[in-house]
Design a protein around this motif. Structure first.
Motif, PDB file in Angstrom:
ATOM      1  N   ALA A   1       0.836  -1.207   0.000  1.00  0.00           N
ATOM      2  CA  ALA A   1       0.000   0.000   0.000  1.00  0.00           C
ATOM      3  C   ALA A   1       0.868   1.252   0.000  1.00  0.00           C
ATOM      4  N   LEU A   2       1.920   1.228   0.798  1.00  0.00           N
ATOM      5  CA  LEU A   2       2.831   2.378   0.826  1.00  0.00           C
ATOM      6  C   LEU A   2       3.516   2.532  -0.530  1.00  0.00           C
ATOM      7  N   GLN A   3       3.888   1.417  -1.122  1.00  0.00           N
ATOM      8  CA  GLN A   3       4.533   1.464  -2.438  1.00  0.00           C
ATOM      9  C   GLN A   3       3.572   2.013  -3.490  1.00  0.00           C
ATOM     10  N   ALA A   4       2.285   1.647  -3.368  1.00  0.00           N
ATOM     11  CA  ALA A   4       1.289   2.154  -4.317  1.00  0.00           C
ATOM     12  C   ALA A   4       1.174   3.677  -4.231  1.00  0.00           C
ATOM     13  N   LEU A   5       1.258   4.199  -3.003  1.00  0.00           N
ATOM     14  CA  LEU A   5       1.252   5.661  -2.841  1.00  0.00           C
ATOM     15  C   LEU A   5       2.472   6.280  -3.514  1.00  0.00           C
ATOM     16  N   MET A   6       3.631   5.698  -3.263  1.00  0.00           N
ATOM     17  CA  MET A   6       4.859   6.259  -3.822  1.00  0.00           C
ATOM     18  C   MET A   6       4.883   6.149  -5.347  1.00  0.00           C
ATOM     19  N   ASP A   7       4.348   5.043  -5.860  1.00  0.00           N
ATOM     20  CA  ASP A   7       4.256   4.885  -7.314  1.00  0.00           C
ATOM     21  C   ASP A   7       3.351   5.970  -7.905  1.00  0.00           C
ATOM     22  N   GLY A   8       2.258   6.259  -7.195  1.00  0.00           N
ATOM     23  CA  GLY A   8       1.352   7.307  -7.657  1.00  0.00           C
ATOM     24  C   GLY A   8       2.037   8.661  -7.664  1.00  0.00           C
ATOM     25  N   ASN A   9       2.861   8.928  -6.647  1.00  0.00           N
ATOM     26  CA  ASN A   9       3.582  10.197  -6.618  1.00  0.00           C
ATOM     27  C   ASN A   9       4.591  10.277  -7.759  1.00  0.00           C
ATOM     28  N   LYS A  10       5.170   9.140  -8.107  1.00  0.00           N
ATOM     29  CA  LYS A  10       6.116   9.134  -9.238  1.00  0.00           C
ATOM     30  C   LYS A  10       5.376   9.492 -10.539  1.00  0.00           C
TER      31      LYS A  10
ATOM     32  N   PHE B   1      -0.809  11.828  -5.221  1.00  0.00           N
ATOM     33  CA  PHE B   1      -0.592  10.374  -5.215  1.00  0.00           C
ATOM     34  C   PHE B   1      -1.318   9.703  -6.389  1.00  0.00           C
ATOM     35  N   ASP B   2      -1.838  10.496  -7.309  1.00  0.00           N
ATOM     36  CA  ASP B   2      -2.521   9.992  -8.504  1.00  0.00           C
ATOM     37  C   ASP B   2      -3.609   8.975  -8.139  1.00  0.00           C
ATOM     38  N   GLN B   3      -4.506   9.374  -7.258  1.00  0.00           N
ATOM     39  CA  GLN B   3      -5.604   8.504  -6.834  1.00  0.00           C
ATOM     40  C   GLN B   3      -6.937   9.204  -7.077  1.00  0.00           C
ATOM     41  N   SER B   4      -8.011   8.421  -7.084  1.00  0.00           N
ATOM     42  CA  SER B   4      -9.323   8.995  -7.388  1.00  0.00           C
ATOM     43  C   SER B   4     -10.340   8.619  -6.306  1.00  0.00           C
ATOM     44  N   ILE B   5     -11.609   8.606  -6.677  1.00  0.00           N
ATOM     45  CA  ILE B   5     -12.691   8.376  -5.714  1.00  0.00           C
ATOM     46  C   ILE B   5     -12.555   6.995  -5.077  1.00  0.00           C
ATOM     47  N   GLY B   6     -12.608   6.962  -3.732  1.00  0.00           N
ATOM     48  CA  GLY B   6     -12.617   5.679  -3.027  1.00  0.00           C
ATOM     49  C   GLY B   6     -11.262   5.078  -2.743  1.00  0.00           C
ATOM     50  N   HIS B   7     -10.182   5.741  -3.123  1.00  0.00           N
ATOM     51  CA  HIS B   7      -8.839   5.162  -2.963  1.00  0.00           C
ATOM     52  C   HIS B   7      -8.156   5.556  -1.667  1.00  0.00           C
ATOM     53  N   LEU B   8      -8.336   6.821  -1.266  1.00  0.00           N
ATOM     54  CA  LEU B   8      -7.622   7.322  -0.091  1.00  0.00           C
ATOM     55  C   LEU B   8      -8.594   7.803   0.977  1.00  0.00           C
TER      56      LEU B   8
ATOM     57  N   GLN C   1       5.961  12.738 -12.944  1.00  0.00           N
ATOM     58  CA  GLN C   1       6.244  12.586 -14.376  1.00  0.00           C
ATOM     59  C   GLN C   1       5.093  13.085 -15.253  1.00  0.00           C
ATOM     60  N   ALA C   2       4.055  13.651 -14.609  1.00  0.00           N
ATOM     61  CA  ALA C   2       2.859  14.114 -15.335  1.00  0.00           C
ATOM     62  C   ALA C   2       2.265  13.003 -16.180  1.00  0.00           C
ATOM     63  N   LYS C   3       2.240  11.786 -15.601  1.00  0.00           N
ATOM     64  CA  LYS C   3       1.627  10.645 -16.290  1.00  0.00           C
ATOM     65  C   LYS C   3       0.478  10.100 -15.430  1.00  0.00           C
ATOM     66  N   LEU C   4      -0.437  10.963 -15.095  1.00  0.00           N
ATOM     67  CA  LEU C   4      -1.522  10.590 -14.187  1.00  0.00           C
ATOM     68  C   LEU C   4      -2.443   9.549 -14.816  1.00  0.00           C
ATOM     69  N   GLU C   5      -2.687   8.477 -14.058  1.00  0.00           N
ATOM     70  CA  GLU C   5      -3.617   7.444 -14.524  1.00  0.00           C
ATOM     71  C   GLU C   5      -5.023   7.686 -13.970  1.00  0.00           C
TER      72      GLU C   5
ATOM     73  N   GLY D   1       7.840  22.696  -4.263  1.00  0.00           N
ATOM     74  CA  GLY D   1       8.487  23.139  -5.493  1.00  0.00           C
ATOM     75  C   GLY D   1       8.641  22.065  -6.546  1.00  0.00           C
ATOM     76  N   THR D   2       8.742  20.806  -6.099  1.00  0.00           N
ATOM     77  CA  THR D   2       8.986  19.717  -7.055  1.00  0.00           C
ATOM     78  C   THR D   2       7.817  18.742  -7.157  1.00  0.00           C
ATOM     79  N   GLY D   3       6.976  18.716  -6.139  1.00  0.00           N
ATOM     80  CA  GLY D   3       5.870  17.750  -6.125  1.00  0.00           C
ATOM     81  C   GLY D   3       6.282  16.378  -5.629  1.00  0.00           C
ATOM     82  N   GLU D   4       7.500  16.273  -5.150  1.00  0.00           N
ATOM     83  CA  GLU D   4       7.997  14.960  -4.723  1.00  0.00           C
ATOM     84  C   GLU D   4       7.694  14.693  -3.255  1.00  0.00           C
ATOM     85  N   VAL D   5       7.295  13.441  -2.977  1.00  0.00           N
ATOM     86  CA  VAL D   5       7.124  12.972  -1.603  1.00  0.00           C
ATOM     87  C   VAL D   5       8.299  12.065  -1.257  1.00  0.00           C
TER      88      VAL D   5
END
Ligand SMILES: [Zn+2]
Length: 239
Positions: free
Chosen positions: A57-66, A111-118, A70-74, A231-235
């Motif tokens: 779950a933590l990795q999923a958050l970090m992957d979303g931040n990546k 974290f690139d998440q939507s409804i019901g994820h967080l 990269q402006a590749k929001l899913e 400034g960078t958007g990085e977590v």
């Protein structure tokens, strides 16, 4: 439509930098369009997330931040009306976040998440008050979130104000006492104080609540601290 001729489904034109739409992108758009017509379900990613281990779950958050970096929001490619319908009667967020109320920290987006994820709880200074603990207990014990991320951020006004210690209007000073241990540890350094505070609040959550402590002991929950750079958007995770 942006300069690449591509419109973000949730943010509208020109808000994110997307490249030329790929074949995958067109397929996603097709799925979304079909979903809007009630024809097809979304890909499985959006649901059954509570099966994630705390580390996953933590990795999923970090992957979303990546992806955000990269402006590749899913999350933009999922159909919101379908997500709304699928979450009317239940929610299965995979992660909880204790964030500052700051408007520059849009939690789902970064974290690139939507409804019901967080499951997001917010209060200025991301402090673990009793109400925040109660809410996060509900998220973990009832809804099954397997990670709680306490998220501090650069330039936090609440931490700045606590460090300054000057008179403030209304009830704003109510925030200062929970921030005091970090202010003392930070020795006048804003970034260090913000990071210390995130770690301290994570420790408070993990120790002040027997319910959360029990879930951690059983391997069902992880509590982590992170730092969001405006400034960078990085977590970055803090240890
Ligand atoms: Zn803040």
């Amino acid at each position: 439509m942006n300069d690449a001729g591509w419109i973000c489904g949730c943010c509208g034109p020109g808000r994110h930098r997307f490249g030329q739409p790929s074949r995958r992108g067109f397929m996603r758009a097709g799925l979304a369009a079909a979903g809007a017509l009630g024809v097809a379900a979304l890909p499985g990613r959006a649901f059954a997330q509570t099966a994630l281990t705390p580390d996953a779950a933590l990795q999923a958050l970090m992957d979303g931040n990546k992806r955000y970096m990269q402006a590749k929001l899913e999350s933009c490619s999922t159909d919101l009306s379908v997500l709304q319908q699928k979450t009317i009667s239940k929610q299965e967020p995979f992660a909880a976040v204790l964030s500052c109320a700051d408007s520059r920290v849009p939690v789902e987006l970064i974290f690139d998440q939507s409804i019901g994820h967080l499951f997001v709880t917010r209060v200025a200074g991301n402090i673990a008050t009793s109400e925040m603990i109660a809410s996060l207990e509900y998220g973990a014990a009832v809804l099954g979130t397997s990670v709680i991320l306490v998220l501090g951020h650069s330039g936090c006004g609440a931490v700045k104000a606590a460090m300054a210690g000057k008179p403030v209007p209304g009830q704003i000073s109510e925030l200062f006492a929970p921030l005091r241990p970090a202010v003392d540890e930070g020795k006048g350094n804003l970034e260090a104080t913000i990071k210390d505070n995130a770690k301290i609040q994570a420790h408070v959550l993990a120790t002040a609540s027997p319910l959360l402590a029990g879930l951690i002991k059983d391997g069902k929950l992880k509590i982590a601290a992170g730092y969001y750079a405006l400034g960078t958007g990085e977590v970055n995770l803090l240890s």
